[in-house]
Design a protein around this motif. Sequence first.
Motif, PDB file in Angstrom:
ATOM      1  N   GLU A 214      10.929  -7.701   5.626  1.00 10.27           N
ATOM      2  CA  GLU A 214      10.294  -6.565   6.299  1.00 10.27           C
ATOM      3  C   GLU A 214      11.225  -5.868   7.286  1.00 10.27           C
ATOM      4  O   GLU A 214      10.990  -4.700   7.642  1.00 10.27           O
ATOM      5  CB  GLU A 214       9.026  -7.026   7.016  1.00 10.27           C
ATOM      6  CG  GLU A 214       7.928  -7.459   6.056  1.00 10.27           C
ATOM      7  CD  GLU A 214       6.630  -7.830   6.736  1.00 10.27           C
ATOM      8  OE1 GLU A 214       5.588  -7.805   6.065  1.00 10.27           O
ATOM      9  OE2 GLU A 214       6.675  -8.157   7.944  1.00 10.27           O
ATOM     10  N   LYS A 220      11.670  -1.464   5.798  1.00  9.39           N
ATOM     11  CA  LYS A 220      10.947  -1.217   7.047  1.00  9.39           C
ATOM     12  C   LYS A 220      10.477   0.236   7.107  1.00  9.39           C
ATOM     13  O   LYS A 220       9.327   0.515   7.487  1.00  9.39           O
ATOM     14  CB  LYS A 220      11.855  -1.537   8.240  1.00  9.39           C
ATOM     15  CG  LYS A 220      11.149  -1.477   9.571  1.00  9.39           C
ATOM     16  CD  LYS A 220      12.069  -1.976  10.688  1.00  9.39           C
ATOM     17  CE  LYS A 220      11.332  -2.025  12.024  1.00  9.39           C
ATOM     18  NZ  LYS A 220      12.211  -2.577  13.098  1.00  9.39           N
ATOM     19  N   THR A 221      11.342   1.155   6.703  1.00 10.14           N
ATOM     20  CA  THR A 221      10.964   2.570   6.667  1.00 10.14           C
ATOM     21  C   THR A 221       9.837   2.805   5.678  1.00 10.14           C
ATOM     22  O   THR A 221       8.872   3.530   5.965  1.00 10.14           O
ATOM     23  CB  THR A 221      12.175   3.433   6.292  1.00 10.14           C
ATOM     24  OG1 THR A 221      13.186   3.294   7.300  1.00 10.14           O
ATOM     25  CG2 THR A 221      11.799   4.907   6.173  1.00 10.14           C
ATOM     26  N   ALA A 224       6.408   1.679   6.873  1.00 10.66           N
ATOM     27  CA  ALA A 224       5.853   2.546   7.911  1.00 10.66           C
ATOM     28  C   ALA A 224       5.497   3.940   7.367  1.00 10.66           C
ATOM     29  O   ALA A 224       4.997   4.776   8.126  1.00 10.66           O
ATOM     30  CB  ALA A 224       6.858   2.690   9.057  1.00 10.66           C
ATOM     31  N   SER A 225       5.721   4.178   6.095  1.00 11.69           N
ATOM     32  CA  SER A 225       5.496   5.497   5.505  1.00 11.69           C
ATOM     33  C   SER A 225       4.132   5.566   4.817  1.00 11.69           C
ATOM     34  O   SER A 225       3.460   4.537   4.631  1.00 11.69           O
ATOM     35  CB  SER A 225       6.597   5.814   4.484  1.00 11.69           C
ATOM     36  OG  SER A 225       6.383   5.070   3.282  1.00 11.69           O
ATOM     37  N   ASP A 226       3.756   6.779   4.391  1.00  4.06           N
ATOM     38  CA  ASP A 226       2.490   6.925   3.687  1.00  4.06           C
ATOM     39  C   ASP A 226       2.585   6.473   2.235  1.00  4.06           C
ATOM     40  O   ASP A 226       1.592   6.432   1.529  1.00  4.06           O
ATOM     41  CB  ASP A 226       1.976   8.369   3.761  1.00  4.06           C
ATOM     42  CG  ASP A 226       2.939   9.377   3.165  1.00  4.06           C
ATOM     43  OD1 ASP A 226       3.986   8.967   2.593  1.00  4.06           O
ATOM     44  OD2 ASP A 226       2.668  10.589   3.267  1.00  4.06           O
ATOM     45  N   TYR A 228       3.443   3.460   1.496  1.00  7.64           N
ATOM     46  CA  TYR A 228       2.887   2.100   1.551  1.00  7.64           C
ATOM     47  C   TYR A 228       1.382   2.214   1.790  1.00  7.64           C
ATOM     48  O   TYR A 228       0.935   2.837   2.761  1.00  7.64           O
ATOM     49  CB  TYR A 228       3.538   1.276   2.665  1.00  7.64           C
ATOM     50  CG  TYR A 228       2.896  -0.079   2.851  1.00  7.64           C
ATOM     51  CD1 TYR A 228       3.032  -1.060   1.888  1.00  7.64           C
ATOM     52  CD2 TYR A 228       2.129  -0.362   3.981  1.00  7.64           C
ATOM     53  CE1 TYR A 228       2.424  -2.304   2.038  1.00  7.64           C
ATOM     54  CE2 TYR A 228       1.528  -1.586   4.146  1.00  7.64           C
ATOM     55  CZ  TYR A 228       1.683  -2.556   3.176  1.00  7.64           C
ATOM     56  OH  TYR A 228       1.075  -3.776   3.336  1.00  7.64           O
TER      57      TYR A 228
END
Length: 230
Positions: A214, A220-221, A224-226, A228
């Motif tokens: 993670e 990690k990006t 934190a994005s839409d 995911y």
Amino acid sequence: MPTTQRALRPSAGNETLGGVPEILYFDFQSRGRGQAVRLFLEDAQIAYDDTRYSFQEYPEWKETGLVELNPIKTIPIVKLNEKNLTQSYAILRYFAKLLKSYDGKTPEEQYWVDAVCDIVSDWRTLFLQAFLNPDQQETYPKHKDGDRKRFLEGLQAHLTSNDFSKAGPFILGQAFTYADIVLYQIAHDENLTQEGGKGLQQYHRLKQLVNAVEERPNIKTFLASDRYRG
């Protein structure tokens, strides 16, 4: 109709693969074998088209469209260079070989990576048998106390005793491989990674691997994005 979304911008990795792969899978949030392929491409920063079929659409597509792409009628399918690639873990190994990364440098390393992937494949089969069972309220708790616990304990022992794995947070120590993604994804799908990895508190070595996956910058990006979806 299925939805398709382009993820990322084409990169040198796309040139190595020979194009922009298209993943055909359920609209199953960020779960399942299809998600392992997405994570691989996200980490490698390879643009891909993410095509998702709703659970309402899937039964008809399975008998009319999917059967023409894969006679076994399993997903994900990855379309690339006018080829239909099947079997998610074989797809990951194929991409790793093309990229000359993600699978170890020596036969011994590659054996260990493949071995852990095979262990996770066995775990996932039992997980799905319990989780998708019509009697899930009975079968899944038994799975968590039985097979899941056995695989967690076994993988914990493997990763704390294997010389490669003892050298760092990943299966090959400091080297990140496709099998780390595969292991991460089953832990995610079993709801063990959520809430800061609360479900892995008893398994420090597995939690170390999950945390390291993670913390990889591109993953990690993505998380934190839409793109995911949980």
